[in-house]
Design a protein around this motif. Structure first.
Motif, PDB file in Angstrom:
ATOM      1  N   GLY A  66       0.659  -1.038  -0.278  1.00 23.43           N
ATOM      2  CA  GLY A  66       0.613  -0.167   0.070  1.00 23.43           C
ATOM      3  C   GLY A  66       1.211   1.034  -0.164  1.00 23.43           C
ATOM      4  O   GLY A  66       1.409   1.632  -0.883  1.00 23.43           O
ATOM      5  N   PHE A  67       0.390   2.373   0.687  1.00 21.83           N
ATOM      6  CA  PHE A  67       1.284   3.761   0.941  1.00 21.83           C
ATOM      7  C   PHE A  67       1.018   3.808  -0.461  1.00 21.83           C
ATOM      8  O   PHE A  67       2.137   4.176  -0.985  1.00 21.83           O
ATOM      9  CB  PHE A  67       2.631   3.443   1.624  1.00 21.83           C
ATOM     10  CG  PHE A  67       2.162   3.761   3.297  1.00 21.83           C
ATOM     11  CD1 PHE A  67       1.409   4.384   4.260  1.00 21.83           C
ATOM     12  CD2 PHE A  67       2.261   1.988   3.402  1.00 21.83           C
ATOM     13  CE1 PHE A  67       1.396   4.074   5.755  1.00 21.83           C
ATOM     14  CE2 PHE A  67       1.479   1.868   5.090  1.00 21.83           C
ATOM     15  CZ  PHE A  67       1.785   3.162   5.783  1.00 21.83           C
ATOM     16  N   PHE A  68      -0.016   4.478  -0.861  1.00 21.70           N
ATOM     17  CA  PHE A  68       0.220   4.870  -2.492  1.00 21.70           C
ATOM     18  C   PHE A  68       0.224   6.345  -3.401  1.00 21.70           C
ATOM     19  O   PHE A  68       0.708   6.702  -3.843  1.00 21.70           O
ATOM     20  CB  PHE A  68      -1.157   4.551  -3.425  1.00 21.70           C
ATOM     21  CG  PHE A  68      -1.623   2.660  -3.019  1.00 21.70           C
ATOM     22  CD1 PHE A  68      -0.516   1.885  -3.963  1.00 21.70           C
ATOM     23  CD2 PHE A  68      -2.655   1.706  -1.724  1.00 21.70           C
ATOM     24  CE1 PHE A  68      -0.776   0.556  -4.084  1.00 21.70           C
ATOM     25  CE2 PHE A  68      -3.024   1.368  -1.937  1.00 21.70           C
ATOM     26  CZ  PHE A  68      -1.904   0.324  -2.784  1.00 21.70           C
ATOM     27  N   GLY A  98      -2.014   7.958   3.558  1.00 22.75           N
ATOM     28  CA  GLY A  98      -2.791   9.297   3.640  1.00 22.75           C
ATOM     29  C   GLY A  98      -2.669  10.106   2.002  1.00 22.75           C
ATOM     30  O   GLY A  98      -2.728   9.711   1.537  1.00 22.75           O
ATOM     31  N   LEU A  99      -2.969  10.939   2.897  1.00 16.72           N
ATOM     32  CA  LEU A  99      -3.382  11.797   1.812  1.00 16.72           C
ATOM     33  C   LEU A  99      -1.700  13.110   1.072  1.00 16.72           C
ATOM     34  O   LEU A  99      -0.524  12.657   2.280  1.00 16.72           O
ATOM     35  CB  LEU A  99      -3.247  13.143   2.430  1.00 16.72           C
ATOM     36  CG  LEU A  99      -5.444  13.370   2.715  1.00 16.72           C
ATOM     37  CD1 LEU A  99      -5.617  14.997   3.743  1.00 16.72           C
ATOM     38  CD2 LEU A  99      -5.646  13.507   1.593  1.00 16.72           C
ATOM     39  N   PRO A 100      -1.715  12.896  -0.020  1.00 20.81           N
ATOM     40  CA  PRO A 100      -0.309  13.274  -0.557  1.00 20.81           C
ATOM     41  C   PRO A 100       0.291  14.753   0.032  1.00 20.81           C
ATOM     42  O   PRO A 100      -0.395  15.410  -0.154  1.00 20.81           O
ATOM     43  CB  PRO A 100      -0.333  13.408  -1.873  1.00 20.81           C
ATOM     44  CG  PRO A 100      -1.622  11.945  -2.629  1.00 20.81           C
ATOM     45  CD  PRO A 100      -2.431  12.272  -1.267  1.00 20.81           C
ATOM     46  N   ALA A 101       1.376  15.068   0.544  1.00 23.74           N
ATOM     47  CA  ALA A 101       2.046  15.789   0.897  1.00 23.74           C
ATOM     48  C   ALA A 101       0.903  17.526   0.295  1.00 23.74           C
ATOM     49  O   ALA A 101       1.302  17.527  -1.057  1.00 23.74           O
ATOM     50  CB  ALA A 101       3.777  15.970   0.589  1.00 23.74           C
ATOM     51  N   GLY A 102       0.832  18.090   1.055  1.00 24.27           N
ATOM     52  CA  GLY A 102      -0.025  19.761   0.878  1.00 24.27           C
ATOM     53  C   GLY A 102      -0.805  19.051  -0.374  1.00 24.27           C
ATOM     54  O   GLY A 102      -1.854  20.396  -0.036  1.00 24.27           O
ATOM     55  N   GLY A 108      -9.508  12.568  -3.903  1.00 25.90           N
ATOM     56  CA  GLY A 108      -8.733  11.895  -5.126  1.00 25.90           C
ATOM     57  C   GLY A 108      -7.745  10.823  -4.711  1.00 25.90           C
ATOM     58  O   GLY A 108      -7.420  10.428  -5.495  1.00 25.90           O
ATOM     59  N   ALA A 109      -7.694  11.087  -3.093  1.00 26.12           N
ATOM     60  CA  ALA A 109      -6.277  10.225  -2.831  1.00 26.12           C
ATOM     61  C   ALA A 109      -7.464   8.641  -3.075  1.00 26.12           C
ATOM     62  O   ALA A 109      -6.027   7.449  -2.856  1.00 26.12           O
ATOM     63  CB  ALA A 109      -6.306  10.718  -1.280  1.00 26.12           C
ATOM     64  N   PHE A 140      -6.663   8.189  11.417  1.00 29.39           N
ATOM     65  CA  PHE A 140      -5.505   7.781  10.757  1.00 29.39           C
ATOM     66  C   PHE A 140      -5.081   7.954   8.764  1.00 29.39           C
ATOM     67  O   PHE A 140      -4.775   8.040   8.292  1.00 29.39           O
ATOM     68  CB  PHE A 140      -5.424   6.216  10.823  1.00 29.39           C
ATOM     69  CG  PHE A 140      -4.459   5.466  11.961  1.00 29.39           C
ATOM     70  CD1 PHE A 140      -3.827   6.160  12.369  1.00 29.39           C
ATOM     71  CD2 PHE A 140      -5.996   4.885  12.769  1.00 29.39           C
ATOM     72  CE1 PHE A 140      -3.290   5.286  14.447  1.00 29.39           C
ATOM     73  CE2 PHE A 140      -5.198   4.401  13.554  1.00 29.39           C
ATOM     74  CZ  PHE A 140      -4.496   4.596  14.121  1.00 29.39           C
ATOM     75  N   ALA A 141      -7.011   9.284   8.776  1.00 27.42           N
ATOM     76  CA  ALA A 141      -7.189   9.246   7.644  1.00 27.42           C
ATOM     77  C   ALA A 141      -5.926  10.448   7.007  1.00 27.42           C
ATOM     78  O   ALA A 141      -5.946  10.308   5.836  1.00 27.42           O
ATOM     79  CB  ALA A 141      -8.539   9.862   7.232  1.00 27.42           C
ATOM     80  N   ALA A 142      -5.773  11.398   7.649  1.00 26.45           N
ATOM     81  CA  ALA A 142      -4.655  12.377   7.044  1.00 26.45           C
ATOM     82  C   ALA A 142      -3.432  11.853   6.984  1.00 26.45           C
ATOM     83  O   ALA A 142      -2.221  11.529   5.844  1.00 26.45           O
ATOM     84  CB  ALA A 142      -4.400  13.384   7.904  1.00 26.45           C
ATOM     85  N   ASP A 143      -2.457  10.720   7.882  1.00 21.30           N
ATOM     86  CA  ASP A 143      -1.231  10.495   7.379  1.00 21.30           C
ATOM     87  C   ASP A 143      -0.728   9.055   6.941  1.00 21.30           C
ATOM     88  O   ASP A 143       0.261   8.361   6.806  1.00 21.30           O
ATOM     89  CB  ASP A 143      -0.588  10.741   8.710  1.00 21.30           C
ATOM     90  CG  ASP A 143      -1.083   9.844   9.754  1.00 21.30           C
ATOM     91  OD1 ASP A 143      -2.169   9.519   9.989  1.00 21.30           O
ATOM     92  OD2 ASP A 143      -0.451  10.281  10.887  1.00 21.30           O
ATOM     93  N   ARG A 144      -1.747   8.287   7.455  1.00 18.53           N
ATOM     94  CA  ARG A 144      -1.525   6.653   7.059  1.00 18.53           C
ATOM     95  C   ARG A 144      -2.427   5.656   6.557  1.00 18.53           C
ATOM     96  O   ARG A 144      -2.025   4.867   5.226  1.00 18.53           O
ATOM     97  CB  ARG A 144      -2.126   6.263   8.716  1.00 18.53           C
ATOM     98  CG  ARG A 144      -1.460   4.655   8.345  1.00 18.53           C
ATOM     99  CD  ARG A 144      -1.002   4.411  10.442  1.00 18.53           C
ATOM    100  NE  ARG A 144      -0.009   5.262  10.801  1.00 18.53           N
ATOM    101  CZ  ARG A 144       1.012   4.399  10.774  1.00 18.53           C
ATOM    102  NH1 ARG A 144       1.141   3.189  10.008  1.00 18.53           N
ATOM    103  NH2 ARG A 144       2.149   5.683  11.599  1.00 18.53           N
ATOM    104  N   CYS A 145      -3.838   6.199   5.998  1.00 15.20           N
ATOM    105  CA  CYS A 145      -4.988   5.660   4.972  1.00 15.20           C
ATOM    106  C   CYS A 145      -6.012   6.153   5.063  1.00 15.20           C
ATOM    107  O   CYS A 145      -7.198   6.610   5.948  1.00 15.20           O
ATOM    108  CB  CYS A 145      -5.191   4.583   6.416  1.00 15.20           C
ATOM    109  SG  CYS A 145      -5.914   2.861   5.121  1.00 15.20           S
TER     110      CYS A 145
END
Length: 267
Positions: A66-68, A98-102, A108-109, A140-145
């Motif tokens: 994962g960690f797409f 999580g969300l792409p940086a920024g 979209g994620a 954990f949605a923002a940084d992990r999943c």
């Protein structure tokens, strides 16, 4: 003891070296083990596969792919699929990232997760490995999943053959959801793994390690187990706990406590 479906996820005794985990499982009559890529790599992939195979243990899952949102997600996940096949793990657990940086675009994620799984699915099928999408608790949605509910995981998995892409029902991440029992019934043959632990408060700083052994928290674990059984799942039940307090205990003691909690509160 009724341990036919019991599997000990090695993350539950994080400081127990893999050879000792394997020996402990054999001594306790445990039939299955869930593996993680990092300690497997530390011991050596081929050595790990031989160790578990020679011990007669079934590898019930490999964590994790994962960690797409990472730049190298494709190559890393292809490696993970190959590792799962080498270990004989039928399921590769996917934590989506999580969300792409920024970014603030969670929709979209989630689309990116679905597209990535679509790209990986043929490779997994060829290797005989099922991709198992694991939803994580919304905190954990923002940084992990970004996949935060079982329903969201199923919305992706249902685009594929259930033998190729399934979902993970992890008690820690789904117990709070008032739709979880309907979603478990909906999942049916798509349930690729069932993992149990317990939820305790107050959560520690960072929240990731806020788990406990079965029976030490507030989750209706038996009700969840009965639900996955009713949906047709008859596979392994992994005890997977992230807890500094648990990790500080001797590995054999943790395994014994995991078995006791499983027998009393899950089966």
């Amino acid at each position: 003891m009724n341990l036919e479906r019991f599997s000990f996820n090695q993350a539950t005794a994080q400081r127990w070296p893999l050879p000792e985990v394997v020996a402990g499982c054999v001594a306790a009559g445990v039939p299955g083990i869930g593996l993680w890529r990092e300690p497997v790599a530390e011991h050596g992939l081929a050595r790990s596969a031989k160790l578990v195979r020679d011990a007669g243990l079934a590898v019930t899952s490999l964590c994790r792919g994962g960690f797409f949102s990472a730049d190298d997600w494709r190559a890393e996940n292809l490696r993970a699929i190959e590792e799962a096949a080498t270990l004989g793990a039928p399921e590769l657990v996917l934590v989506s990232g999580g969300l792409p940086a920024g970014s603030r675009d969670i929709d979209g994620a989630r689309r990116r997760v679905a597209d990535a799984i679509g790209e990986l699915a043929p490779h997994a099928e060829a290797a005989g490995v099922r991709l198992a999408i694991e939803p994580l608790h919304p905190m954990f949605a923002a940084d992990r999943c970004v996949i935060a509910t079982l329903g969201q995981a199923l919305d992706i998995a249902e685009r594929f053959d259930p033998a190729v892409v399934g979902v993970v029902v992890d008690a820690y991440h789904v117990w709070w959801d008032d739709t979880v029992y309907a979603q478990i019934a909906r999942a049916g043959a798509r349930i690729a793994a069932f993992q149990v632990c317990d939820w305790v408060t107050p959560l520690p700083e960072g929240v990731l390690l806020g788990r406990a052994l079965p029976g030490d928290g507030c989750i209706e674990l038996r009700r969840l187990r009965e639900a996955v059984d009713a949906a047709g799942y008859a596979g392994p039940i992994e005890v997977e706990v992230f807890s500094a307090e648990v990790w500080a205990r001797p590995g054999a003691e943790v395994l014994d406590a995991a078995i006791a909690g499983y027998l009393r509160h899950v089966v």
